[in-house]
Scaffold this active site. Structure first.
Site, PDB file in Angstrom:
ATOM      1  N   GLY A 102       0.826  -1.224   0.000  1.00 51.71           N
ATOM      2  CA  GLY A 102       0.000   0.000   0.000  1.00 51.71           C
ATOM      3  C   GLY A 102       0.846   1.253   0.000  1.00 51.71           C
ATOM      4  N   ILE A 125      -1.156   6.707   3.870  1.00 51.93           N
ATOM      5  CA  ILE A 125      -0.280   6.367   5.003  1.00 51.93           C
ATOM      6  C   ILE A 125       0.960   5.591   4.525  1.00 51.93           C
ATOM      7  CG2 ILE A 125      -0.201   4.998   7.145  1.00 51.93           C
ATOM      8  CD1 ILE A 125      -3.352   5.691   7.279  1.00 51.93           C
ATOM      9  N   GLY A 126       0.750   4.648   3.605  1.00 48.64           N
ATOM     10  CA  GLY A 126       1.860   3.830   3.109  1.00 48.64           C
ATOM     11  C   GLY A 126       2.867   4.669   2.330  1.00 48.64           C
ATOM     12  N   SER A 159      -6.896  -0.580  12.679  1.00 49.72           N
ATOM     13  CA  SER A 159      -7.764   0.602  12.776  1.00 49.72           C
ATOM     14  C   SER A 159      -8.638   0.487  14.023  1.00 49.72           C
ATOM     15  CB  SER A 159      -8.659   0.676  11.545  1.00 49.72           C
ATOM     16  OG  SER A 159      -9.670   1.645  11.732  1.00 49.72           O
ATOM     17  N   TYR A 169     -15.701  -4.077   7.149  1.00 52.15           N
ATOM     18  CA  TYR A 169     -14.405  -3.384   7.270  1.00 52.15           C
ATOM     19  C   TYR A 169     -13.863  -3.568   8.693  1.00 52.15           C
ATOM     20  CZ  TYR A 169     -10.909   0.342   7.459  1.00 52.15           C
ATOM     21  OH  TYR A 169      -9.728   1.046   7.632  1.00 52.15           O
TER      22      TYR A 169
HETATM   23  N1  LIG Z   1      -7.376   6.794   6.372  1.00 51.46           N
HETATM   24  C1  LIG Z   1      -7.779   6.521   7.613  1.00 51.46           C
HETATM   25  O1  LIG Z   1      -8.438   7.340   8.297  1.00 51.46           O
HETATM   26  C2  LIG Z   1      -7.467   5.185   8.232  1.00 51.46           C
HETATM   27  C3  LIG Z   1      -7.865   4.965   9.564  1.00 51.46           C
HETATM   28  C4  LIG Z   1      -7.591   3.738  10.148  1.00 51.46           C
HETATM   29  C5  LIG Z   1      -6.886   2.772   9.434  1.00 51.46           C
HETATM   30  N2  LIG Z   1      -6.522   3.005   8.138  1.00 51.46           N
HETATM   31  C6  LIG Z   1      -5.775   1.939   7.439  1.00 51.46           C
HETATM   32  O2  LIG Z   1      -4.617   2.494   6.863  1.00 51.46           O
HETATM   33  C7  LIG Z   1      -4.174   1.675   5.770  1.00 51.46           C
HETATM   34  C8  LIG Z   1      -3.788   2.564   4.604  1.00 51.46           C
HETATM   35  O3  LIG Z   1      -4.946   3.245   4.147  1.00 51.46           O
HETATM   36  P1  LIG Z   1      -4.936   4.745   3.620  1.00 51.46           P
HETATM   37  O4  LIG Z   1      -5.875   5.498   4.483  1.00 51.46           O
HETATM   38  O5  LIG Z   1      -3.557   5.239   3.436  1.00 51.46           O
HETATM   39  O6  LIG Z   1      -5.710   4.522   2.236  1.00 51.46           O
HETATM   40  P2  LIG Z   1      -5.295   4.782   0.714  1.00 51.46           P
HETATM   41  O7  LIG Z   1      -4.801   6.176   0.547  1.00 51.46           O
HETATM   42  O8  LIG Z   1      -6.479   4.368  -0.085  1.00 51.46           O
HETATM   43  O9  LIG Z   1      -4.088   3.766   0.480  1.00 51.46           O
HETATM   44  C9  LIG Z   1      -4.330   2.384   0.407  1.00 51.46           C
HETATM   45  C10 LIG Z   1      -3.154   1.699  -0.258  1.00 51.46           C
HETATM   46  O10 LIG Z   1      -3.458   0.304  -0.375  1.00 51.46           O
HETATM   47  C11 LIG Z   1      -3.299  -0.080  -1.753  1.00 51.46           C
HETATM   48  N3  LIG Z   1      -4.205  -1.156  -2.132  1.00 51.46           N
HETATM   49  C12 LIG Z   1      -5.550  -1.203  -1.949  1.00 51.46           C
HETATM   50  N4  LIG Z   1      -6.051  -2.325  -2.492  1.00 51.46           N
HETATM   51  C13 LIG Z   1      -5.009  -3.001  -3.040  1.00 51.46           C
HETATM   52  C14 LIG Z   1      -4.905  -4.206  -3.758  1.00 51.46           C
HETATM   53  N5  LIG Z   1      -5.965  -4.957  -4.049  1.00 51.46           N
HETATM   54  N6  LIG Z   1      -3.684  -4.595  -4.172  1.00 51.46           N
HETATM   55  C15 LIG Z   1      -2.584  -3.836  -3.912  1.00 51.46           C
HETATM   56  N7  LIG Z   1      -2.631  -2.675  -3.232  1.00 51.46           N
HETATM   57  C16 LIG Z   1      -3.828  -2.251  -2.811  1.00 51.46           C
HETATM   58  C17 LIG Z   1      -3.652   1.181  -2.523  1.00 51.46           C
HETATM   59  O11 LIG Z   1      -3.193   1.066  -3.859  1.00 51.46           O
HETATM   60  P3  LIG Z   1      -3.775   2.033  -5.039  1.00 51.46           P
HETATM   61  O12 LIG Z   1      -2.987   3.300  -4.942  1.00 51.46           O
HETATM   62  O13 LIG Z   1      -3.533   1.243  -6.270  1.00 51.46           O
HETATM   63  O14 LIG Z   1      -5.240   2.239  -4.737  1.00 51.46           O
HETATM   64  C18 LIG Z   1      -2.915   2.216  -1.689  1.00 51.46           C
HETATM   65  O15 LIG Z   1      -1.533   2.207  -1.958  1.00 51.46           O
HETATM   66  C19 LIG Z   1      -5.334   0.713   5.487  1.00 51.46           C
HETATM   67  O16 LIG Z   1      -5.014  -0.560   6.012  1.00 51.46           O
HETATM   68  C20 LIG Z   1      -6.510   1.317   6.256  1.00 51.46           C
HETATM   69  O17 LIG Z   1      -7.436   0.326   6.667  1.00 51.46           O
HETATM   70  C21 LIG Z   1      -6.787   4.197   7.529  1.00 51.46           C
END
Ligand SMILES: NC(=O)c1ccc[n+]([C@@H]2O[C@H](COP(=O)([O-])OP(=O)(O)OC[C@H]3O[C@@H](n4cnc5c(N)ncnc54)[C@H](OP(=O)(O)O)[C@@H]3O)[C@@H](O)[C@H]2O)c1
Length: 286
Positions: free
Chosen positions: A10, A15-16, A140, A166
């Site tokens: 990710g 975040i990643g 989360s 989720y």
């Molecule tokens: N944002 C929040 O408020 C929040 C809160 C609690 C926990 N989290 C957790 O934080 C983590 C990161 O999320 P984020 O908020 O940074 O979201 P994000 O901006 O949507 O990033 C998600 C990352 O995961 C990748 N990904 C998703 N599906 C995939 C797949 N099938 N195969 C390969 N890569 C995939 C995405 O790739 P693409 O760029 O190709 O889409 C992206 O790089 C997640 O585990 C989420 O549950 C987030």
């Protein structure tokens, strides 16, 4: 500085991506999992802008496909290098029930099962050598959307509710952390190895923005959210901080948090481990 290697999922957003930039600045050689070459290339440009000396390798694959997960592991193992940090961060949300390429509910498949399988396939790498190894899992606070693991319906076939599905996948992250910690520490005695998970807080990212409604909601609430760098902070703390001795914990804002009994349940964690092995056709590791 001795070379350190990190495999991160990710990395192309949110975040990643923030974590990848920070780890490049720390001198890590990066092995980044991505499904979209355009987003990978944009991310690499950003990483190089922030850290000129970054060494970045892409492990391309869709985490919604267990075959792709297997290829990602094979691709990483072909580098024949040590693994210092495994950062399991990729995640998705969906509104309607959707299936992965293997027929599993997609949030369970991407958020938990792919990471479970990847860890399993890299287990020999994780336990070998004498260097410190860290495993960090992005969970989360959404685990609170459910009141326990539903081992009989991991595939969310009954009474589907996207928020609960989720939350269930994020509870699975916590229970996986628990089991992995127990198993690693009964198997490894000669090196320091830690596995912890964390809640990043509410972060303004691309999460949930695949639909027009999700995009609008995120635009409205983004001003109240954390930056991706702030969201990644606790994960980076768990990855980098010398003083981290603990393992098996759930952290928020760099602090270990108490979990309700259902998120700290060894029996549920064991059942999830065994069922995940079955779903991913893996031979269980004791
Ligand atoms: N944002 C929040 O408020 C929040 C809160 C609690 C926990 N989290 C957790 O934080 C983590 C990161 O999320 P984020 O908020 O940074 O979201 P994000 O901006 O949507 O990033 C998600 C990352 O995961 C990748 N990904 C998703 N599906 C995939 C797949 N099938 N195969 C390969 N890569 C995939 C995405 O790739 P693409 O760029 O190709 O889409 C992206 O790089 C997640 O585990 C989420 O549950 C987030």
């Amino acid at each position: 500085m001795l070379e350190k290697n990190c495999l991160l999922t990710g990395a192309t957003s949110g975040i990643g991506q923030a974590a990848a930039i920070a780890l490049a600045k720390e001198g890590y050689r990066l092995f980044l999992v991505a499904r979209n070459p355009t987003r990978a290339s944009a991310t690499e440009k950003l990483i190089r802008l922030k850290s000129k000396s970054a060494e970045v390798h892409w492990l391309m694959g869709d985490l919604a496909s267990l075959d792709d997960v297997r290829n990602i592991a094979v691709n990483f193992l072909s580098f024949d290098c040590k693994l210092d940090l495994l950062f399991l961060n990729a995640g998705v949300t969906y509104n309607a029930r959707t299936c992965s390429q293997d027929g599993y509910e997609i949030m369970f498949a991407v958020n938990h099962l792919s990471h479970f399988m990847l860890t399993h396939l890299l287990m020999d790498k994780l336990v070998e050598g004498n260097h410190d190894t860290r495993i960090v899992i992005t969970s989360s606070g959404a685990y609170r959307f459910v009141s326990g693991l539903n081992i009989d319906d991991l595939n969310a076939e009954q009474n589907y509710n996207s928020i609960k599905a989720y939350g269930h996948s994020k509870l699975a992250n916590i229970l996986f952390t628990h089991s992995l910690d127990e198993r690693l520490h009964s198997a490894v005695t000669t090196k320091r190895i830690s596995v912890n998970c964390f809640h990043p807080g509410f972060v303004g990212t691309n999460l949930g923005t695949q639909t027009p409604l999700g995009k609008t909601i995120m635009r409205l609430i983004k001003p109240f959210s954390r930056s991706s760098a702030k969201g990644a902070d606790t994960g980076l703390f768990l990855a980098l901080e010398e003083s981290i001795e603990n393992s098996g914990g759930y952290y928020f804002n760099r602090k270990k948090k108490q979990l309700p009994s259902y998120a700290n349940d060894s029996e549920a964690a064991k059942a999830l481990w065994e069922q995940s092995c079955r779903l991913a056709s893996l031979t269980p590791i004791d």
